[in-house]
Design an enzyme around this catalytic site. Structure first.
Site, PDB file in Angstrom:
ATOM      1  N   ASP A   1       0.835  -1.211   0.000  1.00 55.09           N
ATOM      2  CA  ASP A   1       0.000   0.000   0.000  1.00 55.09           C
ATOM      3  C   ASP A   1       0.864   1.254   0.000  1.00 55.09           C
ATOM      4  O   ASP A   1       2.010   1.235   0.458  1.00 55.09           O
ATOM      5  CB  ASP A   1      -0.925  -0.021   1.224  1.00 55.09           C
ATOM      6  CG  ASP A   1      -2.091   0.945   1.074  1.00 55.09           C
ATOM      7  OD1 ASP A   1      -2.454   1.287  -0.073  1.00 55.09           O
ATOM      8  OD2 ASP A   1      -2.642   1.366   2.108  1.00 55.09           O
TER       9      ASP A   1
ATOM     10  N   HIS B   1       2.338   3.624  -9.050  1.00 52.00           N
ATOM     11  CA  HIS B   1       2.120   2.207  -9.371  1.00 52.00           C
ATOM     12  C   HIS B   1       3.285   1.682 -10.213  1.00 52.00           C
ATOM     13  O   HIS B   1       3.739   0.556 -10.045  1.00 52.00           O
ATOM     14  CB  HIS B   1       0.801   2.010 -10.114  1.00 52.00           C
ATOM     15  CG  HIS B   1      -0.408   2.480  -9.350  1.00 52.00           C
ATOM     16  ND1 HIS B   1      -0.499   2.363  -7.982  1.00 52.00           N
ATOM     17  CD2 HIS B   1      -1.568   3.062  -9.750  1.00 52.00           C
ATOM     18  CE1 HIS B   1      -1.675   2.861  -7.581  1.00 52.00           C
ATOM     19  NE2 HIS B   1      -2.330   3.298  -8.637  1.00 52.00           N
TER      20      HIS B   1
ATOM     21  N   LEU C   1      10.558 -20.534  -5.393  1.00 52.71           N
ATOM     22  CA  LEU C   1       9.570 -19.650  -4.751  1.00 52.71           C
ATOM     23  C   LEU C   1       8.222 -19.715  -5.459  1.00 52.71           C
ATOM     24  O   LEU C   1       8.146 -19.599  -6.679  1.00 52.71           O
ATOM     25  CB  LEU C   1      10.078 -18.197  -4.795  1.00 52.71           C
ATOM     26  CG  LEU C   1       9.087 -17.142  -4.282  1.00 52.71           C
ATOM     27  CD1 LEU C   1       8.964 -17.196  -2.762  1.00 52.71           C
ATOM     28  CD2 LEU C   1       9.496 -15.742  -4.725  1.00 52.71           C
TER      29      LEU C   1
END
Ligand code: IPE
Ligand code: IPE
Ligand code: MG
Length: 253
Positions: free
Chosen positions: A33, A50, A144
């Site tokens: 955030d 962003h 991962l």
């Protein structure tokens, strides 16, 4: 034994930082955030934040690979984020393509497996196709596991799981008695994964935003005021260090 090919170096040299591997969380979930505010603080439009946030994503993925984290789940777009202006939504929906064009090859050579949690059916078709390609290309990788929460909502996830379980009970594929926590969690997007050990939220707010409501039942929470584009491997290590000090009792003594 497979050899890890290091990611291309960037300005933040990951090689220079070391982190002891014992007691690393297996599954880390992150609420990324503060990207809009990061840009607004600089007098720029929110989407610029962003864009910068994508660089942070790859830096944190690299760090997670390096520290042998097994699962990393990143909250990218919630079911509530459709309330944003169309132009911002369109920009965000274009980010998976930008991210994967730049990094998919690196992710593949680092054995990363990509998955999406959330309602993919209602993503714009170009976004859906792009992420589906990455999912298919990486499905046999065993390093991962990188989950992007895209069009994700925790309440919706639980409700859908419940509907599917009821349908299976009606079809006699499952009995009501068999439906316990373990069975139920197989109907969730995170089926087969361990629950997050650690939840990180950047950007200063202290709330869950409908994220992984079932799975976070016993996770450790770590909050920072740092805005996502400024989040770095150094900050990430702070969270890991603090996690190591936590006593997880799971209700015991
Ligand atoms: C999080 O940053 C990213 C997305 C929800 C896509 P925000 O866009 O919420 O940025 P702030 O919180 O408004 O600064
Ligand atoms: C961040 O929270 C959620 C994601 C990273 C997808 P939002 O910015 O959407 O939510 P608020 O600010 O808590 O409403
Ligand atoms: Mg926000």
């Amino acid at each position: 034994m497979s050899m890890k090919i290091p990611f291309f170096n960037n300005k933040q040299s990951v090689e220079s930082m070391h982190y002891p591997e014992e007691n690393t969380p297996e599954h880390i979930a992150i609420i990324m955030d503060g990207t809009g505010r990061w840009a607004e603080k600089r007098g720029m439009s929110r989407v610029y934040g962003h864009k910068e946030g994508v660089t942070t994503v790859i830096n944190i993925v690299k760090a997670a690979v390096k520290f042998n984290v097994k699962v990393l789940t990143l909250y990218a777009f919630s079911t509530e984020n459709w309330k944003r202006p169309n132009s911002e939504i369109e920009y965000i929906m274009g980010l998976p393509k930008k991210f994967l064009n730049m990094y998919l090859a690196d992710l593949i050579s680092n054995n990363v497996r990509i998955k999406v949690i959330g309602d993919m059916d209602h993503l714009p078709s170009s976004t859906r196709e792009t992420v589906q390609y990455a999912i298919d290309r990486t499905e046999n990788n065993e390093g991962l596991q990188l989950n992007f929460a895209l069009n994700y909502g925790g309440k919706q996830e639980i409700l859908n799981a419940m509907k599917e379980a009821i349908a299976d009970i009606n079809d006699a594929k499952l009995s009501l008695d068999q439906l316990d926590k373990q069975q139920f969690s197989r109907y969730l997007y995170t089926s087969g994964m361990t629950d997050p050990d650690l939840l990180i939220r950047t950007g200063g707010e202290k709330r869950l935003n409908n994220f992984l409501l079932w799975q976070l039942a016993y996770s450790e929470f770590w909050f920072t005021d740092v805005l996502w584009p400024d989040f770095s491997e150094r900050e990430f290590i702070k969270a890991l260090e603090e996690y190591k000090q936590r006593k997880r009792r799971f209700g015991g003594v």
